[in-house]
Design an enzyme around this catalytic site. Structure first.
Site, PDB file in Angstrom:
ATOM      1  N   ARG A 185       0.827  -1.214   0.000  1.00  0.00           N
ATOM      2  CA  ARG A 185       0.000   0.000   0.000  1.00  0.00           C
ATOM      3  C   ARG A 185       0.861   1.263   0.000  1.00  0.00           C
ATOM      4  NH1 ARG A 185      -0.931   4.834   2.443  1.00  0.00           N
ATOM      5  NH2 ARG A 185      -0.425   3.907   4.460  1.00  0.00           N
ATOM      6  N   ASP A 186       1.499   1.538   1.117  1.00  0.00           N
ATOM      7  CA  ASP A 186       2.269   2.774   1.254  1.00  0.00           C
ATOM      8  C   ASP A 186       3.460   2.793   0.308  1.00  0.00           C
ATOM      9  OD1 ASP A 186       2.769   5.255   2.315  1.00  0.00           O
ATOM     10  OD2 ASP A 186       3.802   4.527   4.093  1.00  0.00           O
TER      11      ASP A 186
ATOM     12  N   HIS B 189       6.610   4.510  12.747  1.00  0.00           N
ATOM     13  CA  HIS B 189       6.599   4.470  11.279  1.00  0.00           C
ATOM     14  C   HIS B 189       7.587   5.543  10.804  1.00  0.00           C
ATOM     15  CE1 HIS B 189       4.278   4.198   7.308  1.00  0.00           C
ATOM     16  NE2 HIS B 189       5.089   5.238   7.127  1.00  0.00           N
TER      17      HIS B 189
ATOM     18  N   HIS C  14      10.394   7.143   7.976  1.00  0.00           N
ATOM     19  CA  HIS C  14      10.949   7.265   6.630  1.00  0.00           C
ATOM     20  C   HIS C  14      12.431   7.633   6.740  1.00  0.00           C
ATOM     21  CE1 HIS C  14       7.242   7.321   3.934  1.00  0.00           C
ATOM     22  NE2 HIS C  14       6.802   7.034   5.141  1.00  0.00           N
TER      23      HIS C  14
ATOM     24  N   CYS D 285       6.866  10.219   0.058  1.00  0.00           N
ATOM     25  CA  CYS D 285       5.796  11.161   0.402  1.00  0.00           C
ATOM     26  C   CYS D 285       5.624  12.163  -0.730  1.00  0.00           C
ATOM     27  CB  CYS D 285       6.133  11.903   1.698  1.00  0.00           C
ATOM     28  SG  CYS D 285       4.863  13.111   2.145  1.00  0.00           S
TER      29      CYS D 285
ATOM     30  N   ASN E 179       9.865   4.585   2.915  1.00  0.00           N
ATOM     31  CA  ASN E 179       9.872   4.054   4.270  1.00  0.00           C
ATOM     32  C   ASN E 179      11.197   3.347   4.529  1.00  0.00           C
ATOM     33  OD1 ASN E 179       6.761   4.145   5.082  1.00  0.00           O
ATOM     34  ND2 ASN E 179       6.888   3.446   2.967  1.00  0.00           N
TER      35      ASN E 179
END
Length: 307
Positions: free
Chosen positions: A15-16, A211, A213, A244, A253
Site C-alpha cells: 500500500r504505502d 513508522h 521514513h 511522500c 519508508n
C-alpha cells in the site's frame, strides 16, 4: 538497557510503498508480493487502500487485490480507508475478503491536514468517527496513523504536544492503536522519543507503533530510539519502496530488511526469514524496474554472487 524481546513488523509496501508509483503495477504482482511477505514470516501486511482512483490510481485495483490474496489465519491483512465511502467499498466484497483491520489517519500538522485531505485536524477526526464506530461494530480492528509527528513540509518542526492531542482525539473516537509516523523522514532520535512519549500519555505501550521514513538517513537510529522507549511494533516497507508526495526529496519508508537485520543483531525475535524477505524485495523492485533500496538486501545479494 532492556529492549523488547520480540518485535512485530507491519510491512506496508503493497500500500504505502506502491501508492505513489506512476506506472501501473499489475494486481497479480501485488498479490504475489503479499504472498512472498507472508512466506518470509510477516505477521501483518498492509495490502491496499480504498481511496478514490482519481487521487490514487495505483490503488484502483483494491478489491481485486483483496480478493486475490491467499489468506492465512495467523496474519493480519489491513487496508487504509479515508472515509465512510472507503469503508463501504472495503465491505462491498464477501466477508471473507474484508480487511482484518482498517487504518485511518490524521496529521499532527494543520497545514499538512489541509493540503492532504482538505480539512482541519479536528474535522479529520470527526470524519473518522463513524468509520471507527462501524468497523468496531463489525469486529474489524481499527488502527490510526499520526502523520508528520515530528516535522511537516509546510510548518517545519512539530511539537510533541500536537502528537499527544491527535492521539487523545483518536482515543476518544475508539481507535484501538496508533502509529507515530515521521512521514517526511526529518526526525532525529530524541525528537522521535518525545513524540512517542506524548502519544503514550493516551495509549498503552502495546497500542503504539513507529513508522519512520529514511529521507535523512535517520530511520534506523529512530527505530533504535523507539526501542529504548519500549516500542515493540513498527511499520516498514520491503526494499525501502515508497515516499511522500507532499515533500520534495522525501524518500521511502525504512526498508523492512534493514530493520530486521538491526533487530536480529540485538537478539530481538521477529519470526522473519531475512533471506526470503530480501527475495521479496528483489521481486517487487524488478517489477518497478529498479534495484532494491535496502542496503541489507544488496549486501546479501552481493554475498550470494559467485566470486
Amino acid at each position: 538497557m532492556s529492549f523488547p524481546s520480540r518485535v512485530r513488523l507491519v510491512d506496508v509496501s503493497p500500500r504505502d510503498g506502491l501508492q505513489n508509483e506512476k506506472a501501473p503495477v499489475p494486481a497479480a504482482a501485488k498479490i504475489e508480493l503479499v504472498a512472498r511477505l507472508a512466506d518470509a514470516g510477516l505477521e501483518a501486511i498492509e495490502v491496499t487502500s480504498f481511496v478514490s482512483p482519481k487521487w490514487v490510481p495505483q490503488m484502483a485495483d483494491n478489491a481485486e487485490v483483496m480478493a486475490g490474496i491467499e489468506r492465512r489465519p495467523d496474519i493480519v491483512y489491513s487496508a487504509l480507508v479515508p472515509n465512510m465511502k472507503g469503508l463501504e467499498a472495503a465491505l462491498a466484497a464477501p466477508r471473507a475478503q474484508w480487511p482484518d483491520e482498517v487504518v485511518v489517519f490524521g496529521a499532527a500538522s494543520e497545514a499538512f491536514s489541509q493540503r492532504n485531505i482538505n480539512c482541519s485536524i479536528v474535522e479529520s477526526i470527526e470524519r473518522f468517527e463513524p468509520v471507527t464506530r462501524r468497523a468496531l461494530e463489525l469486529g474489524i480492528h481499527v488502527r490510526g496513523a499520526i502523520s508528520c509527528a515530528v516535522g511537516c513540509p509546510y510548518e517545519g518542526a512539530v511539537a510533541p504536544e500536537r502528537v499527544g492531542e491527535v492521539a487523545r482525539l483518536m482515543k476518544a473516537i475508539g481507535v484501538q492503536h496508533v502509529g507515530v509516523a515521521d512521514t517526511i523522514g526529518v526526525g532525529t532520535p530524541h525528537q522521535v522519543q518525545r513524540a512517542l512519549e506524548a502519544a503514550l500519555r493516551h495509549y498503552a505501550i502495546d497500542e503504539l507503533s513507529g513508522h519512520f521514513h529514511d529521507t535523512y538517513g535517520q530511520a534506523l537510529g529512530n527505530t533504535y530510539a523507539a526501542l529504548e522507549v519500549g516500542i515493540w511494533q513498527y511499520d516498514a516497507s520491503v526494499a525501502g519502496i515508497g515516499g511522500c508526495p507532499y515533500a520534495k526529496g522525501a524518500t521511502g519508508n525504512v526498508a523492512t530488511e534493514d530493520v530486521v537485520y538491526l533487530l536480529h543483531g540485538l537478539d530481538i525475535e521477529t519470526g522473519i526469514d531475512l533471506e526470503r524477505l530480501a527475495d521479496a524485495g528483489v521481486f517487487i523492485s524488478e517489477q518497478l524496474g529498479r534495484p532494491t533500496q535496502s542496503r541489507v538486501a544488496r549486501a546479501l545479494i552481493n554475498k550470494r554472487a559467485p566470486a
